[in-house]
Design a protein around this motif. Structure first.
Motif, PDB file in Angstrom:
ATOM      1  N   THR A  27      -4.180   2.914 -13.016  1.00 56.04           N
ATOM      2  CA  THR A  27      -4.719   4.250 -12.569  1.00 56.04           C
ATOM      3  C   THR A  27      -3.900   5.389 -13.277  1.00 56.04           C
ATOM      4  N   LEU A  28      -2.738   5.168 -13.105  1.00 57.13           N
ATOM      5  CA  LEU A  28      -1.784   6.489 -13.588  1.00 57.13           C
ATOM      6  C   LEU A  28      -2.198   6.639 -15.014  1.00 57.13           C
ATOM      7  N   THR A  29      -2.180   5.493 -15.924  1.00 55.36           N
ATOM      8  CA  THR A  29      -2.341   5.719 -17.312  1.00 55.36           C
ATOM      9  C   THR A  29      -3.990   5.710 -17.728  1.00 55.36           C
ATOM     10  N   ASP A  30      -4.919   5.531 -16.709  1.00 55.29           N
ATOM     11  CA  ASP A  30      -6.324   5.415 -17.227  1.00 55.29           C
ATOM     12  C   ASP A  30      -6.717   4.365 -18.176  1.00 55.29           C
ATOM     13  N   GLU A  31      -6.079   3.137 -17.934  1.00 54.15           N
ATOM     14  CA  GLU A  31      -6.384   2.054 -18.916  1.00 54.15           C
ATOM     15  C   GLU A  31      -7.515   1.160 -18.515  1.00 54.15           C
ATOM     16  N   LYS A  57      -4.718  -9.194  -5.144  1.00 52.50           N
ATOM     17  CA  LYS A  57      -4.228  -9.223  -3.954  1.00 52.50           C
ATOM     18  C   LYS A  57      -3.348  -8.111  -3.706  1.00 52.50           C
ATOM     19  N   SER A  58      -2.806  -7.909  -2.452  1.00 53.16           N
ATOM     20  CA  SER A  58      -1.842  -6.792  -2.260  1.00 53.16           C
ATOM     21  C   SER A  58      -0.498  -6.629  -2.928  1.00 53.16           C
ATOM     22  N   MET A  59      -0.070  -7.662  -3.421  1.00 56.11           N
ATOM     23  CA  MET A  59       1.105  -7.841  -4.090  1.00 56.11           C
ATOM     24  C   MET A  59       0.887  -6.991  -5.604  1.00 56.11           C
ATOM     25  N   HIS A  60      -0.424  -6.960  -5.820  1.00 53.20           N
ATOM     26  CA  HIS A  60      -0.699  -6.548  -7.312  1.00 53.20           C
ATOM     27  C   HIS A  60      -1.109  -4.961  -7.295  1.00 53.20           C
ATOM     28  N   TYR A  61      -0.983  -4.302  -6.065  1.00 51.95           N
ATOM     29  CA  TYR A  61      -1.354  -3.039  -5.848  1.00 51.95           C
ATOM     30  C   TYR A  61      -0.508  -2.106  -6.896  1.00 51.95           C
ATOM     31  N   LEU A 114       1.002  -1.463  -0.049  1.00 45.74           N
ATOM     32  CA  LEU A 114      -0.144   0.140   0.203  1.00 45.74           C
ATOM     33  C   LEU A 114       0.743   1.147  -0.156  1.00 45.74           C
ATOM     34  N   GLN A 115       1.823   1.002   0.728  1.00 41.98           N
ATOM     35  CA  GLN A 115       3.165   2.270   0.682  1.00 41.98           C
ATOM     36  C   GLN A 115       3.590   2.568  -0.605  1.00 41.98           C
ATOM     37  N   PHE A 116       3.564   1.375  -1.210  1.00 43.09           N
ATOM     38  CA  PHE A 116       4.167   1.560  -2.738  1.00 43.09           C
ATOM     39  C   PHE A 116       3.332   2.051  -3.864  1.00 43.09           C
ATOM     40  N   ILE A 117       2.072   1.655  -3.809  1.00 36.04           N
ATOM     41  CA  ILE A 117       1.032   2.441  -4.614  1.00 36.04           C
ATOM     42  C   ILE A 117       0.759   3.687  -4.198  1.00 36.04           C
ATOM     43  N   SER A 118       0.974   4.222  -3.174  1.00 35.66           N
ATOM     44  CA  SER A 118       0.705   5.559  -2.593  1.00 35.66           C
ATOM     45  C   SER A 118       2.060   6.345  -3.096  1.00 35.66           C
ATOM     46  N   GLN A 119       3.145   5.830  -3.108  1.00 30.80           N
ATOM     47  CA  GLN A 119       4.406   6.482  -3.644  1.00 30.80           C
ATOM     48  C   GLN A 119       4.018   6.675  -4.921  1.00 30.80           C
ATOM     49  N   MET A 120       3.648   5.795  -5.804  1.00 29.60           N
ATOM     50  CA  MET A 120       3.648   5.769  -7.317  1.00 29.60           C
ATOM     51  C   MET A 120       2.360   6.713  -7.722  1.00 29.60           C
ATOM     52  N   LEU A 121       1.265   6.796  -7.028  1.00 24.31           N
ATOM     53  CA  LEU A 121       0.244   7.617  -7.310  1.00 24.31           C
ATOM     54  C   LEU A 121       0.750   9.073  -7.203  1.00 24.31           C
ATOM     55  N   SER A 122       1.588   9.525  -6.095  1.00 23.43           N
ATOM     56  CA  SER A 122       2.091  10.614  -5.708  1.00 23.43           C
ATOM     57  C   SER A 122       3.034  11.070  -6.837  1.00 23.43           C
ATOM     58  N   LEU A 123       3.163  10.448  -7.788  1.00 21.53           N
ATOM     59  CA  LEU A 123       4.030  11.016  -8.871  1.00 21.53           C
ATOM     60  C   LEU A 123       3.140  11.573  -9.864  1.00 21.53           C
ATOM     61  N   ASP A 124       1.734  11.531  -9.869  1.00 23.34           N
ATOM     62  CA  ASP A 124       0.939  12.240 -10.513  1.00 23.34           C
ATOM     63  C   ASP A 124       0.549  13.466  -9.817  1.00 23.34           C
ATOM     64  N   LEU A 170      -7.298  10.372  -7.204  1.00 19.39           N
ATOM     65  CA  LEU A 170      -6.662   9.271  -7.496  1.00 19.39           C
ATOM     66  C   LEU A 170      -6.991   8.026  -6.556  1.00 19.39           C
ATOM     67  N   VAL A 171      -7.388   8.440  -5.463  1.00 17.65           N
ATOM     68  CA  VAL A 171      -7.793   7.078  -4.640  1.00 17.65           C
ATOM     69  C   VAL A 171      -8.985   6.654  -5.211  1.00 17.65           C
ATOM     70  N   ASN A 172     -10.072   7.647  -5.669  1.00 19.37           N
ATOM     71  CA  ASN A 172     -11.175   7.157  -6.235  1.00 19.37           C
ATOM     72  C   ASN A 172     -11.087   6.336  -7.390  1.00 19.37           C
ATOM     73  N   ARG A 173     -10.066   6.844  -8.353  1.00 23.40           N
ATOM     74  CA  ARG A 173      -9.737   5.976  -9.552  1.00 23.40           C
ATOM     75  C   ARG A 173      -9.471   4.593  -9.075  1.00 23.40           C
ATOM     76  N   ALA A 174      -8.274   4.581  -8.294  1.00 20.21           N
ATOM     77  CA  ALA A 174      -7.606   3.513  -8.072  1.00 20.21           C
ATOM     78  C   ALA A 174      -8.794   2.472  -7.195  1.00 20.21           C
ATOM     79  N   THR A 175      -9.822   2.721  -6.457  1.00 21.69           N
ATOM     80  CA  THR A 175     -10.691   2.114  -5.845  1.00 21.69           C
ATOM     81  C   THR A 175     -11.697   1.383  -7.041  1.00 21.69           C
ATOM     82  N   HIS A 176     -12.089   2.398  -7.874  1.00 17.40           N
ATOM     83  CA  HIS A 176     -13.013   1.978  -9.103  1.00 17.40           C
ATOM     84  C   HIS A 176     -12.190   0.757  -9.877  1.00 17.40           C
TER      85      HIS A 176
END
Length: 321
Positions: A237-241, A226-230, A189-199, A207-213
């Protein structure tokens, strides 16, 4: 080149690598092969093998670079520099300077040095100091889950403009928001938070809403969440694919059907997402939309994640310098 053709090219490159390095962890070579496809660079087996050997010969007896990490480093240098041997010498200087600055001797420091290698050498000291400050702030927020494997993302985050406290607050806002929406606390979860912070274009709530959706969409498409796939959720989420989930499943299944790949299904999922997301780098619409300050930095984050996961276990039991 279609995404299916990209997947087949990756498989073919892996086979060439594997023929010459049969005793190397398959995951390392799978990741290295993906680098060539993502960067859309031609692969020459002899040149690559010679570069791997050069790195080994130029490294100290107890260096991590004499272990399997050299296969990943060679792919990274070969796809980014016209003279990868010269780049390797610069790379060594960057790593040594990082150690002098206070980074610990770990395989993740070598990975972080690859990210930092893109910077102007005259600005490296400032970048290293800022990266260490970001890392220490991350550790102060999450002392039990922040470790040396967070070095690479700390470097990427440090390359963003703005006050460090603002960067950390934004990352924590995303972390808390995702957790409130069902994401499990921990390093992933920390890792995905770091990644999304790059946007830097969208606010944390968006970003939270997009990732949740997107997570919900993946579940509905029978794709793992699974958490390993965060990190994969982060990239999508970043590329809106959101309209490429069927492509991801198709490539994942294609890789699962390959003799060597079938034993690494979790990595296949990661590679499938990477191949689909890599196409965003070729689309002018992504840049025109102003979604990211640097799509290349985003892709570096994902490649760093895969590289760190693949080489971390292999290097953990070895001493290194």
């Amino acid at each position: 080149m279609s995404v299916q053709e990209k997947a087949q090219r990756m498989i073919d490159i892996f086979s060439e690598m594997n023929d010459k390095n049969k005793w190397t962890d398959d995951r390392i070579l799978m990741m290295a092969a993906s680098v060539y496809v993502v960067k859309n660079r031609e692969f020459d087996a002899e040149r690559y093998t010679d570069l791997c050997e050069y790195i080994k010969q130029e490294s100290g007896a107890f260096s991590y670079l004499r272990s399997t990490i050299r296969f990943s480093v060679a792919a990274w240098l070969d796809t980014r520099f016209d003279d990868p041997r010269e780049a390797f010498q610069t790379y060594n200087r960057v790593y040594d300077r990082m150690i002098e600055k206070g980074f610990k001797r770990t395989t993740f420091t070598y990975i972080a040095a690859l990210v930092m290698l893109q910077d102007d050498e005259s600005e490296l000291d400032e970048c290293m100091d800022r990266s260490l400050t970001v890392y220490e702030r991350m550790r102060s927020e999450h002392p039990f889950i922040t470790s040396k494997d967070d070095y690479p993302l700390a470097v990427l985050l440090a390359q963003q403009e703005g006050e460090i406290d603002t960067l950390i607050y934004r990352m924590e806002e995303i972390y808390s928001g995702l957790n409130a929406n069902g994401f499990w606390k921990g390093n992933n979860l920390q890792f995905i938070s770091q990644m999304l912070s790059l946007d830097t274009i969208h606010d944390a709530e968006t970003l939270v809403n997009r990732a949740t959706h997107l997570s919900d969409q993946l579940k509905n498409a029978s794709l793992k969440t699974k958490s390993m796939h965060y990190p994969e959720i982060g990239m999508l989420t970043l590329t809106d694919e959101t309209d490429r989930l069927e492509d991801i499943r198709m490539i994942r299944d294609q890789l699962n059907g390959e003799k060597k790949y079938r034993w690494h299904r979790d990595l296949n999922y990661k590679l499938a997402v990477q191949l689909v997301v890599s196409e965003s780098l070729q689309e002018d619409s992504v840049a025109e939309a102003g979604l990211f300050t640097s799509m290349e930095v985003i892709m570096q984050a994902q490649q760093t994640a895969i590289m760190a996961g693949a080489v971390g276990a292999a290097a953990a039991s070895n001493g290194g310098a």
